[in-house]
Scaffold this active site. Structure first.
Site: not given
Length: 442
Positions: A24-25, A28
């Site tokens: 998920h990170e 980003h």
């Protein structure tokens, strides 16, 4: 051994959750760096730092509490307008103004004068949306991969056309008998001469490839003698089957019992033969993983729409001791407990692994949908801020006005704190409920 398997299930969830957060990170981080934004930190978890290492301009690390993660980008919001107020001035203007001022000060600290152009808020709107959507998108991709492995790689356990066993007799509806007596009528399949190991080829002249297809024809033929072709020892054998009429409760498309206006079960007459199929994993088409992910996403959206009611029900169950809804929300502890029970269950290893994979896919769908809720501090809130900024700029350009100042999302800090507080309260409620009134697979 059972304890070791239970612990193994817990570790499976913890590792899977860690991978989900990391990806998920990463969703980003990668677009942020590609677009030139300065990223100071990439962290998995919260709380005390366990270890970290600086590579280039970014510090990569892991913290003690594996309940989330973050990346620290320069200039998430525009810098403070004008001179900063001192603490006394801020307090004199109220608590909300103080919170806004503190948020602006913290944001300003992330903006390095030497990298003043490498800040998030200066990116075009579409790039900001890509950066913030990248995290949930990675959870969606991971869920699709997991569901594809589960459904197209392992398969779905279904009844095959091979007969595993037969009923010897027809028992009355609602009977608690566990064995046949001489007065009970012989089951139609046994009377027709069907044997375990036979493979059904066709029913009533219709070729079948699954037990569900064969069962549907039999159920639609109560009291009617129909030809049943089975493959036995390499040769086709034609038998005459007469399904008896039986009362069965009607279910909807989701397998839930149908009731009438008075709450009474709706029953209908179906044909019954008394055959039971061998189970096997049947691999599904390649698009089954995507379809399953979309179905799960719809279910999570529906759950979030009813979240206040669901949380109230959890609280009632916790206080009164009534059983919890197995389809209700869970904390990480609750997911871990279920994974432990699955791992320690008395079932074939492949069956348990398939359930654990499904659990991990569902967890990532939940992360995908939940993070897109359009409220700060969630990713969906940042996307809304970027879109609002783009709308303001487009409106000004349409009417040939000067470009407006960037949207100052720090003004939403009080609302952000309220949302964060509600999220913490929800997490605490689910955590306590999963400890003292857990959902089990029993």
């Amino acid at each position: 051994m059972e304890i070791l398997l239970y612990v193994g299930g817990l570790l499976f969830v913890l590792v899977g959750l860690g991978v989900s957060i990391a990806l998920h990170e990463l969703g980003h981080l990668v677009p942020a760096k590609l677009f030139g934004v300065h990223v100071g930190q990439y962290m998995i978890g919260f709380g005390p730092r366990l270890f970290s290492k600086r590579i280039g301009e970014t510090e990569y690390g892991v913290k003690a509490l594996p309940i989330g993660g973050f990346i620290s980008m320069s200039g998430m919001y525009p810098p403070s307008p004008g001179e900063q107020e001192d603490a006394a001035q801020s307090r004199s203007r109220g608590a909300f103004r103080s919170l806004i001022q503190d948020a602006r000060a913290a944001n300003d600290e992330t903006i390095d004068p030497e990298r003043a152009t490498r800040v998030f808020y200066l990116l075009p709107v579409w790039k900001r949306v890509v950066v913030m959507f990248g995290g949930p998108f990675m959870n969606l991709v991971l869920a699709i991969v997991v569901f594809t492995v589960l459904l197209s790689g392992i398969g779905v356990q279904q009844g095959t056309t091979t007969i595993a066993s037969l009923s010897e007799c027809v028992l009355p509806a609602g009977s608690t008998q566990t064995s046949c007596t001489s007065s009970d009528p012989v089951a139609p399949a046994a009377e027709a001469g069907v044997k375990p190991g036979d493979r059904i080829v066709s029913v009533d002249g219709t070729a079948v490839s699954t037990f569900a297809e064969a069962s549907a024809i039999i159920q639609a033929s109560p009291g009617k003698t129909i030809p049943l072709v089975v493959s036995r020892d390499g040769a086709d054998v034609t038998l005459q089957l007469t399904p008896v009429a039986a009362q069965r409760q009607q279910v909807d498309g989701n397998g839930r019992p149908v009731v009438d206006d008075k709450g009474h079960p709706v029953v209908h007459t179906v044909g019954y033969a008394g055959v039971y199929a061998q189970l096997a994993y049947v691999k599904q088409p390649a698009n089954a993983g995507f379809d399953q992910a979309m179905t799960n996403a719809g279910a999570v959206v529906q759950l979030i729409g009813n979240l206040p009611v669901r949380l109230w029900d959890v609280g009632v169950s916790l206080v009164t001791g009534t059983p919890r809804d197995p389809n209700g929300p869970l904390s990480v502890i609750g997911v871990g407990r279920i994974a432990g029970e699955v791992a320690a269950a008395d079932a074939p290893l492949l069956n348990r692994f398939a359930v654990l994979l499904g659990l991990m896919g569902s967890l990532n769908i939940a992360l995908f949908v939940f993070n897109l809720i359009p409220l700060l501090p969630l990713d969906g809130g940042h996307i809304v801020v970027a879109l609002w900024d783009g709308l303001k700029r487009a409106w000004a350009k349409l009417f040939r006005r000067p470009p407006p100042a960037p949207v100052d999302a720090t003004r939403l800090v009080p609302l952000t704190i309220v949302v964060a507080g509600l999220l913490i309260a929800m997490g605490a409620l689910l955590l306590v409920a999963d400890l003292f009134r857990p959902v089990t697979i029993g």
